[in-house]
Design a protein around this motif. Structure first.
Motif, mmCIF file in Angstrom:
data_model
loop_
_atom_site.group_PDB
_atom_site.id
_atom_site.type_symbol
_atom_site.label_atom_id
_atom_site.label_comp_id
_atom_site.label_asym_id
_atom_site.label_seq_id
_atom_site.Cartn_x
_atom_site.Cartn_y
_atom_site.Cartn_z
ATOM 1 N N ALA A 146 22.902 30.848 -2.385
ATOM 2 C CA ALA A 146 22.957 31.810 -1.282
ATOM 3 C C ALA A 146 21.640 31.811 -0.497
ATOM 4 C CB ALA A 146 23.267 33.209 -1.805
ATOM 5 N N ALA A 147 20.523 31.693 -1.208
ATOM 6 C CA ALA A 147 19.208 31.647 -0.547
ATOM 7 C C ALA A 147 19.084 30.392 0.308
ATOM 8 C CB ALA A 147 18.095 31.714 -1.585
ATOM 9 N N ARG A 148 19.605 29.275 -0.200
ATOM 10 C CA ARG A 148 19.584 28.027 0.578
ATOM 11 C C ARG A 148 20.364 28.182 1.876
ATOM 12 N NH1 ARG A 148 20.128 25.241 -4.059
ATOM 13 N NH2 ARG A 148 22.378 25.295 -3.888
ATOM 14 N N ASN A 149 21.560 28.767 1.794
ATOM 15 C CA ASN A 149 22.374 28.994 2.996
ATOM 16 C C ASN A 149 21.668 29.949 3.959
ATOM 17 O OD1 ASN A 149 24.420 27.335 2.078
ATOM 18 N ND2 ASN A 149 25.642 29.016 1.250
ATOM 19 N N PHE A 150 21.088 31.003 3.430
ATOM 20 C CA PHE A 150 20.356 31.977 4.244
ATOM 21 C C PHE A 150 19.222 31.297 4.994
ATOM 22 C CE2 PHE A 150 17.096 35.247 4.807
ATOM 23 C CZ PHE A 150 17.823 36.320 5.307
ATOM 24 N N ASP A 151 18.428 30.501 4.278
ATOM 25 C CA ASP A 151 17.301 29.784 4.894
ATOM 26 C C ASP A 151 17.781 28.778 5.943
ATOM 27 O OD1 ASP A 151 15.585 31.228 3.275
ATOM 28 O OD2 ASP A 151 15.313 29.606 1.825
ATOM 29 N N ALA A 152 18.869 28.087 5.645
ATOM 30 C CA ALA A 152 19.420 27.109 6.596
ATOM 31 C C ALA A 152 19.907 27.818 7.866
ATOM 32 C CB ALA A 152 20.562 26.317 5.949
ATOM 33 N N LEU A 153 20.511 28.981 7.701
ATOM 34 C CA LEU A 153 20.980 29.740 8.868
ATOM 35 C C LEU A 153 19.807 30.224 9.720
ATOM 36 C CD1 LEU A 153 23.896 31.678 7.186
ATOM 37 C CD2 LEU A 153 24.109 30.199 9.207
ATOM 38 N N LEU A 154 18.737 30.695 9.078
ATOM 39 C CA LEU A 154 17.566 31.128 9.839
ATOM 40 C C LEU A 154 16.958 29.966 10.617
ATOM 41 C CD1 LEU A 154 15.630 33.587 7.480
ATOM 42 C CD2 LEU A 154 16.984 34.131 9.505
ATOM 43 N N ALA A 155 16.823 28.826 9.962
ATOM 44 C CA ALA A 155 16.240 27.651 10.631
ATOM 45 C C ALA A 155 17.122 27.208 11.797
ATOM 46 C CB ALA A 155 16.049 26.512 9.634
ATOM 47 N N ALA A 156 18.430 27.176 11.581
ATOM 48 C CA ALA A 156 19.354 26.766 12.642
ATOM 49 C C ALA A 156 19.333 27.765 13.794
ATOM 50 C CB ALA A 156 20.772 26.637 12.077
ATOM 51 N N ALA A 157 19.278 29.055 13.488
ATOM 52 C CA ALA A 157 19.241 30.074 14.532
ATOM 53 C C ALA A 157 17.942 29.978 15.330
ATOM 54 C CB ALA A 157 19.389 31.465 13.915
ATOM 55 N N ARG A 158 16.833 29.780 14.644
ATOM 56 C CA ARG A 158 15.534 29.640 15.328
ATOM 57 C C ARG A 158 15.585 28.486 16.322
ATOM 58 N NH1 ARG A 158 12.878 28.696 11.030
ATOM 59 N NH2 ARG A 158 12.713 30.890 10.490
ATOM 60 N N GLU A 159 16.140 27.377 15.883
ATOM 61 C CA GLU A 159 16.262 26.183 16.735
ATOM 62 C C GLU A 159 17.205 26.451 17.908
ATOM 63 O OE1 GLU A 159 18.674 22.303 15.769
ATOM 64 O OE2 GLU A 159 16.757 22.249 14.702
ATOM 65 N N ALA A 160 18.346 27.048 17.638
ATOM 66 C CA ALA A 160 19.335 27.323 18.688
ATOM 67 C C ALA A 160 18.792 28.325 19.706
ATOM 68 C CB ALA A 160 20.634 27.839 18.069
ATOM 69 N N PHE A 161 18.078 29.360 19.242
ATOM 70 C CA PHE A 161 17.515 30.344 20.165
ATOM 71 C C PHE A 161 16.432 29.716 21.026
ATOM 72 C CE2 PHE A 161 18.587 33.799 16.838
ATOM 73 C CZ PHE A 161 19.901 33.843 17.273
ATOM 74 N N ALA A 162 15.631 28.830 20.440
ATOM 75 C CA ALA A 162 14.580 28.158 21.223
ATOM 76 C C ALA A 162 15.199 27.276 22.303
ATOM 77 C CB ALA A 162 13.680 27.346 20.306
ATOM 78 N N GLU A 163 16.325 26.649 21.986
ATOM 79 C CA GLU A 163 16.981 25.747 22.941
ATOM 80 C C GLU A 163 17.832 26.482 23.968
ATOM 81 O OE1 GLU A 163 19.331 22.845 20.867
ATOM 82 O OE2 GLU A 163 17.604 22.130 19.715
ATOM 83 N N ASN A 164 18.594 27.494 23.514
ATOM 84 C CA ASN A 164 19.613 28.108 24.366
ATOM 85 C C ASN A 164 19.386 29.578 24.668
ATOM 86 O OD1 ASN A 164 21.177 25.664 24.307
ATOM 87 N ND2 ASN A 164 21.700 26.202 22.202
ATOM 88 N N GLY A 165 18.307 30.153 24.171
ATOM 89 C CA GLY A 165 18.039 31.563 24.413
ATOM 90 C C GLY A 165 18.968 32.460 23.620
ATOM 91 N N ALA A 166 19.043 33.709 24.066
ATOM 92 C CA ALA A 166 19.805 34.736 23.350
ATOM 93 C C ALA A 166 21.313 34.467 23.344
ATOM 94 C CB ALA A 166 19.531 36.099 23.974
ATOM 95 N N ASP A 167 21.776 33.593 24.220
ATOM 96 C CA ASP A 167 23.212 33.315 24.297
ATOM 97 C C ASP A 167 23.669 32.197 23.367
ATOM 98 O OD1 ASP A 167 23.554 35.283 26.236
ATOM 99 O OD2 ASP A 167 23.049 33.889 27.850
ATOM 100 N N ALA A 168 22.817 31.744 22.477
ATOM 101 C CA ALA A 168 23.195 30.667 21.556
ATOM 102 C C ALA A 168 24.460 31.061 20.795
ATOM 103 C CB ALA A 168 22.055 30.394 20.579
#
Length: 192
Positions: free
Chosen positions: A22-44
């Protein structure tokens, strides 16, 4: 020396699941969200974030039941990393420690911009993040001032606003951003 405790660190630790998978999935989601927000802003797209993390949308919603919860978690995780970076550089010479931390702060501003757009108003997490950032970076600035290396006529809030303003500007590349930041910091430095 004991490692200082920051309010945001307790929030981040409480959010993180204890089971390894569960921690691995949580960390992967945070990393993916950080990347998506940096690329696409709040509308990711949340679906895109789940795909990038290699999990299903249900796993995303189990960890972050609302879009706001995801934004707050990404923001808190970024600020927690920024606080840890302040501790990591604290034993360097005062000016070097301050500029190393400010460089990390400038990089963090990319994610912060997207997340702050989505978070209207205040929350416990945003307050803890602000308090933690000042508790982590403020002493680095004060030490540079006490060492005669930073202007005495400004405070840490002035410095953060200056770096945040520079970071909010569109640059052709990171080299240009770093160059402009270095020019601005030359105006803060008293001893060369």
């Amino acid at each position: 020396m004991t490692t200082p405790s920051f309010p945001v660190s307790a929030i981040v630790a409480a959010q993180r699941p204890h089971r390894k998978d569960a921690a691995r999935n949580f960390d992967a989601l945070l990393a993916a969200a950080r990347e998506a927000f940096a690329e696409n802003g709040a509308d990711a797209s949340l679906e895109d974030i789940a795909r990038r993390a290699g999990v299903g949308i249900g796993t995303l919603y189990r960890n972050f039941p609302t879009r706001r919860a995801l934004f707050e978690s990404v923001y808190a995780d970024e600020v927690d990393a920024l606080c840890r970076a302040a501790v990591e550089v604290a034993d360097r010479e005062p000016w070097e420690a301050l500029t190393a931390w400010l460089d990390r702060f400038a990089g963090y501003m990319v994610t912060k911009r997207a997340v702050r757009e989505a978070l209207e108003g205040e929350s416990e997490i945003l307050g803890a993040c602000r308090d933690s950032m000042y508790a982590a970076g403020g002493p680095l600035f004060e030490r540079a001032q006490q060492g005669g290396e930073a202007r005495p006529d400004m405070d840490f809030g002035d410095l953060l606003r200056m770096v945040a303003g520079i970071s909010a500007t569109q640059f052709s590349d990171e080299e240009q951003r770093d160059r402009v930041l270095a020019i601005a910091l030359d105006g803060v430095r008293t001893r060369r």
